[in-house]
Design a protein around this motif. Sequence first.
Motif, PDB file in Angstrom:
ATOM      1  N   ARG A   1      77.049  47.179  45.520  1.00  0.00           N
ATOM      2  CA  ARG A   1      75.908  48.034  45.171  1.00  0.00           C
ATOM      3  C   ARG A   1      76.346  49.399  44.684  1.00  0.00           C
ATOM      4  O   ARG A   1      75.678  49.994  43.864  1.00  0.00           O
ATOM      5  CB  ARG A   1      74.939  48.158  46.346  1.00  0.00           C
ATOM      6  CG  ARG A   1      75.461  48.868  47.565  1.00  0.00           C
ATOM      7  CD  ARG A   1      74.309  49.255  48.509  1.00  0.00           C
ATOM      8  NE  ARG A   1      73.546  48.118  48.969  1.00  0.00           N
ATOM      9  CZ  ARG A   1      73.644  47.575  50.201  1.00  0.00           C
ATOM     10  NH1 ARG A   1      74.491  48.080  51.086  1.00  0.00           N
ATOM     11  NH2 ARG A   1      72.907  46.546  50.532  1.00  0.00           N
ATOM     12  N   ASN A   2      77.471  49.896  45.173  1.00  0.00           N
ATOM     13  CA  ASN A   2      77.738  51.273  44.761  1.00  0.00           C
ATOM     14  C   ASN A   2      78.258  51.390  43.326  1.00  0.00           C
ATOM     15  O   ASN A   2      78.458  52.489  42.829  1.00  0.00           O
ATOM     16  CB  ASN A   2      78.503  52.062  45.832  1.00  0.00           C
ATOM     17  CG  ASN A   2      79.996  51.954  45.762  1.00  0.00           C
ATOM     18  OD1 ASN A   2      80.557  51.594  44.742  1.00  0.00           O
ATOM     19  ND2 ASN A   2      80.639  52.271  46.863  1.00  0.00           N
ATOM     20  N   SER A   3      78.389  50.244  42.636  1.00  0.00           N
ATOM     21  CA  SER A   3      78.612  50.312  41.184  1.00  0.00           C
ATOM     22  C   SER A   3      77.402  50.969  40.510  1.00  0.00           C
ATOM     23  O   SER A   3      77.510  51.493  39.398  1.00  0.00           O
ATOM     24  CB  SER A   3      78.821  48.915  40.610  1.00  0.00           C
ATOM     25  OG  SER A   3      77.682  48.113  40.858  1.00  0.00           O
ATOM     26  N   LEU A   4      76.265  50.939  41.189  1.00  0.00           N
ATOM     27  CA  LEU A   4      75.040  51.538  40.635  1.00  0.00           C
ATOM     28  C   LEU A   4      75.063  53.065  40.666  1.00  0.00           C
ATOM     29  O   LEU A   4      74.169  53.714  40.154  1.00  0.00           O
ATOM     30  CB  LEU A   4      73.800  51.027  41.391  1.00  0.00           C
ATOM     31  CG  LEU A   4      73.508  49.522  41.289  1.00  0.00           C
ATOM     32  CD1 LEU A   4      72.388  49.137  42.248  1.00  0.00           C
ATOM     33  CD2 LEU A   4      73.133  49.143  39.857  1.00  0.00           C
ATOM     34  N   LYS A   5      76.108  53.620  41.279  1.00  0.00           N
ATOM     35  CA  LYS A   5      76.232  55.080  41.272  1.00  0.00           C
ATOM     36  C   LYS A   5      76.696  55.608  39.917  1.00  0.00           C
ATOM     37  O   LYS A   5      76.639  56.798  39.657  1.00  0.00           O
ATOM     38  CB  LYS A   5      77.280  55.516  42.297  1.00  0.00           C
ATOM     39  CG  LYS A   5      76.920  55.341  43.747  1.00  0.00           C
ATOM     40  CD  LYS A   5      78.138  55.764  44.566  1.00  0.00           C
ATOM     41  CE  LYS A   5      77.882  55.762  46.035  1.00  0.00           C
ATOM     42  NZ  LYS A   5      79.116  56.174  46.763  1.00  0.00           N
ATOM     43  N   CYS A   6      77.184  54.710  39.091  1.00  0.00           N
ATOM     44  CA  CYS A   6      77.845  55.098  37.832  1.00  0.00           C
ATOM     45  C   CYS A   6      76.989  56.047  36.998  1.00  0.00           C
ATOM     46  O   CYS A   6      75.806  55.810  36.793  1.00  0.00           O
ATOM     47  CB  CYS A   6      78.158  53.840  37.017  1.00  0.00           C
ATOM     48  SG  CYS A   6      78.879  54.178  35.405  1.00  0.00           S
ATOM     49  N   ILE A   7      77.626  57.136  36.515  1.00  0.00           N
ATOM     50  CA  ILE A   7      76.907  58.072  35.628  1.00  0.00           C
ATOM     51  C   ILE A   7      77.360  57.916  34.175  1.00  0.00           C
ATOM     52  O   ILE A   7      77.104  58.775  33.338  1.00  0.00           O
ATOM     53  CB  ILE A   7      77.030  59.540  36.095  1.00  0.00           C
ATOM     54  CG1 ILE A   7      78.499  59.983  36.188  1.00  0.00           C
ATOM     55  CG2 ILE A   7      76.319  59.738  37.437  1.00  0.00           C
ATOM     56  CD1 ILE A   7      78.678  61.488  36.420  1.00  0.00           C
ATOM     57  N   ARG A   8      78.079  56.824  33.876  1.00  0.00           N
ATOM     58  CA  ARG A   8      78.442  56.468  32.498  1.00  0.00           C
ATOM     59  C   ARG A   8      79.266  57.545  31.794  1.00  0.00           C
ATOM     60  O   ARG A   8      78.975  57.910  30.657  1.00  0.00           O
ATOM     61  CB  ARG A   8      77.169  56.180  31.672  1.00  0.00           C
ATOM     62  CG  ARG A   8      76.261  55.093  32.234  1.00  0.00           C
ATOM     63  CD  ARG A   8      76.869  53.710  32.099  1.00  0.00           C
ATOM     64  NE  ARG A   8      75.902  52.662  32.388  1.00  0.00           N
ATOM     65  CZ  ARG A   8      75.751  52.072  33.576  1.00  0.00           C
ATOM     66  NH1 ARG A   8      76.495  52.431  34.610  1.00  0.00           N
ATOM     67  NH2 ARG A   8      74.862  51.101  33.742  1.00  0.00           N
ATOM     68  N   CYS A   9      80.304  58.007  32.473  1.00  0.00           N
ATOM     69  CA  CYS A   9      81.163  59.023  31.852  1.00  0.00           C
ATOM     70  C   CYS A   9      82.284  58.390  31.055  1.00  0.00           C
ATOM     71  O   CYS A   9      82.882  59.037  30.199  1.00  0.00           O
ATOM     72  CB  CYS A   9      81.728  59.964  32.912  1.00  0.00           C
ATOM     73  SG  CYS A   9      82.971  59.199  33.984  1.00  0.00           S
ATOM     74  N   GLY A  10      82.636  57.151  31.395  1.00  0.00           N
ATOM     75  CA  GLY A  10      83.710  56.471  30.658  1.00  0.00           C
ATOM     76  C   GLY A  10      85.120  56.840  31.106  1.00  0.00           C
ATOM     77  O   GLY A  10      86.097  56.364  30.522  1.00  0.00           O
ATOM     78  N   ALA A  11      85.255  57.668  32.131  1.00  0.00           N
ATOM     79  CA  ALA A  11      86.602  58.082  32.563  1.00  0.00           C
ATOM     80  C   ALA A  11      87.450  56.888  32.990  1.00  0.00           C
ATOM     81  O   ALA A  11      88.653  56.854  32.759  1.00  0.00           O
ATOM     82  CB  ALA A  11      86.511  59.097  33.705  1.00  0.00           C
ATOM     83  N   CYS A  12      86.810  55.888  33.601  1.00  0.00           N
ATOM     84  CA  CYS A  12      87.576  54.724  34.065  1.00  0.00           C
ATOM     85  C   CYS A  12      88.149  53.940  32.898  1.00  0.00           C
ATOM     86  O   CYS A  12      89.193  53.306  33.010  1.00  0.00           O
ATOM     87  CB  CYS A  12      86.729  53.837  34.972  1.00  0.00           C
ATOM     88  SG  CYS A  12      85.254  53.135  34.213  1.00  0.00           S
ATOM     89  N   MET A  13      87.474  53.994  31.764  1.00  0.00           N
ATOM     90  CA  MET A  13      87.995  53.303  30.575  1.00  0.00           C
ATOM     91  C   MET A  13      89.195  54.055  30.023  1.00  0.00           C
ATOM     92  O   MET A  13      90.220  53.456  29.694  1.00  0.00           O
ATOM     93  CB  MET A  13      86.918  53.233  29.499  1.00  0.00           C
ATOM     94  CG  MET A  13      85.682  52.546  29.983  1.00  0.00           C
ATOM     95  SD  MET A  13      84.445  52.479  28.705  1.00  0.00           S
ATOM     96  CE  MET A  13      83.168  51.684  29.659  1.00  0.00           C
TER      97      MET A  13
END
Lengths: 194, 458, 246
Positions: free
Chosen positions: B301-313
């Motif tokens: 569920r905590n994947s839903l915390k994502c703010i779509r910054c793309g840093a992980c990519m």
Amino acid sequence: MSSRAQILARVKENQPTLTNLPADLTGMVQYPDPVAMFGSVLDGIGGMMYRVKDYEELISLVKTQFAGLERIISTIPELEELTEKDWQDLPPHSYEDVDVAIIKAHFGVAENAALWVTESLMGQRVIPFICQQLVIVVHKKDILSNMQEAYQQISNAHYGFGTFIAGPSKTADIEQSLVLGAHGPKNMTVFVLA
Amino acid sequence: MIKGNKDHAALADIFNQDEARVDWHDETLWFVRAKRDKAANTLSEWEALRENAAQIKDNVLSNLHDYLSEFESNAQKNGLIVHWAADAAAHNQIVLSILKAKEISKMVKSKSMLTEECHLNEYLHQNGVEVIDTDLGERIVQLAEEPPSHIVLPCIHKKKEEIGELFHEHLGTPKGASDPKLLTAAARIHLREKFLTRRAAITGVNFAIAETGEFVVCTNEGNADMGAHLSEVHIACMGIEKIIPKRANLSVFLRLLARSATGQPITTYSSHFRTPRKGQEMHLILVDNGRTQQLGRADFRNSLKCIRCGACMNTCPVYRRSGGHSYHTAIAGPIGAILAPNLNMKQYADLPFASTLCGSCTNVCPVKINIHEQLYKWRQVIVKEGYADPKKTMAMKAMEFTLSHPSVYRNAGKTGRWLMKNMPFLVNNKLNAWYTQRDMPAVPQQSFSEWYKKNNNE
Amino acid sequence: MTVGLFIPCYIDQFYPNAAIATLKLLQKLGVKVSYPLQQTCCGQPMANSGFEHLTTGCNELFIDNFAAFDYIVSPSGSCVLHIKDHLHSDGQAEKASCIRKKVYELTEFLTDILKVEKLTARFPHKVGMHQSCHGQRGLMMSQMTELVAPPFSKPRQLLNMVKDLELVELSRPDECCGFGGTFCVAEEAVSVKMGKDRVADHLHHGAQYITAADMSCLMHMEGLLRRQNSQVKVLHIAEILNAEEV
């Protein structure tokens, strides 16, 4: 069951046990000279800052810097002599050829050179975005250090639309090469009034 | 997706056939990671901000029901029309019905990964509505008829010469011109005309604030604002997880978002939309599309915390060397690999395996999603649900038997022979995938166990 | 203090010298070390492939072999991390949880438990230190470049005690080498490319040896170096820390 009811029911069923919001952060970055920091960050993101002692100095700078440009608009009464009159109630599309828009900001933030501007200071919402060049005026005392202070300042203010603006419109979508003036202003000048 | 049935490994293999291009892709994204590091290091409170953001998002997920209701009611008080969509199809239908009611057949759209997830453009196109993506990178991939390869940098896989070609063909720039300044200037003229003539605009939503009913959209180009402020109808689309409780929470998220994404101290524009402009209609669509299901998966569920910054990519050594399209889903990279199996486990069973579990993604994540741990956990779920290759399952069972029985293990053959045949990293259904480009380890005269028995120096 | 030596299966079979160096180094430092002969594997190859449910046998065996020791030490950060994170047992739950707390990777055992301050080793070469991800980010053996936090490195701290050893700096000090267990064959293209790039970083900075606290990364990089006919060698950090004065 409506989509709304269905989604809300599923959320209620699946959400975990309540956890508390964290305490507000304290001890955030403070700059000994916020204006200097603001200027240096702004420079880094493609804007320019000038310190001016009063509107008189500001007006003379605007006159030299934007000499020869036809359409200059402003929401600041002190700048009337420089700007177009009675422009505020036109359709938003009609500002497409505005060369320079000069507006005020409520405050600026040193850590990121962002300026907080709400609808009431813009004339129309589209102004700071559609103009070719943007000028923002802010008082020296209104340069805060960080975003925590910024939202304390905004508090529960009412606005229909507000935005932080930090530098000119930009893109780096082509091979990460920075280009100023994507859709909005190609440059941004900030006058810090003493 | 456009790539057919190939999995991540196969698509990555194709990407790697041009090594110079892989180097270029890797360096370009590493440059963004380096900018992120530099920006993060300007704030001594960086780690405290991440922790605070993570806790705010924990609270959001644990109280999402009430926050959604509160947000809806405040947004309605502000004059917005709020819609709820259970899935992608419902979302797309709502958008179309809003446009139809206004007899609008052409519109502009700023970046919204949600609309990519829902394949809104294709749907509208099929229904006779022209959508122009106004984010420069998105416009470029739209002209190329490709999906974005990165959530923040949609055309990061494209070289300026290729963009020059596209612009020559579609926007009439001079043949051979590839200077980013020139191309951006051409796009500015091309897109200004769209902004000025389209009556409806779609934007995404970065944050929606329960206590005020306002929503925030962050861009550098100003395209969301140009679209919204010139349109008669503004449609904002958001996943239900984008809610935050209070306006003051933005002080944390806006400090993290752009620094994590591109290394900027903040995006050029962080626009807070609270009420429609006079004479304008403002719609907001709240979309589930699998999110409530993910909310119910305790491990994920905590994947839903994502703010779509793309840093992980940008930090992912695999993403940098396989390209966004190898993930064959709207949201690529590590975060995409933990989001996608929730939507379709079979179709995306390969993605959690497209990682070395190095953990760099977890460390850069501004909201501290344990991405690499979730990749590990998805692997377990995918195998248990029966989506593993049967040959792999057999090999694993054989290995389990030997490794659980020391005598079998010791007697499995001459030193190294068993391992050479059975270790998953030395053997695979591709037989000698190790050996294609790597030498095998030399088998020594004796194993350590054998040495130890002879030289037992206890 | 009794220490159980845990030697991962592929080190046992392919890299006995790394295991011998680990044993001798610990003995040199006055530690009583035993190597339980019935050990096989920690179960990580299966677990990381999604088959954690098949590791029951490995888990039970590990507990039987190692529960009695005060500490368990291994020359592999990755296998240690697997034990720390995933060792469990329905029948011997307490023993499992106890093991998870007393299992150490070699270098962290030297710096944190033995508190080693000097070594007698000499290694007159230029060495590139590869930070294996599981040791670094999982066991936190050294600071991670992603975090805004003060730097430290347990393996470096030890390498700095080795006479005449010159550590080379890298352009990307903690990028993954691309081994990743099954990943190295399942995602062959990316794995190889990651490995080539890592090796190139070391070569570019003049390393004569590449070392690490995990042999698996080194095995991967060695495979690439050999294929390139490079003279650069890989050595487990234990072999350098135990290198005899020449």
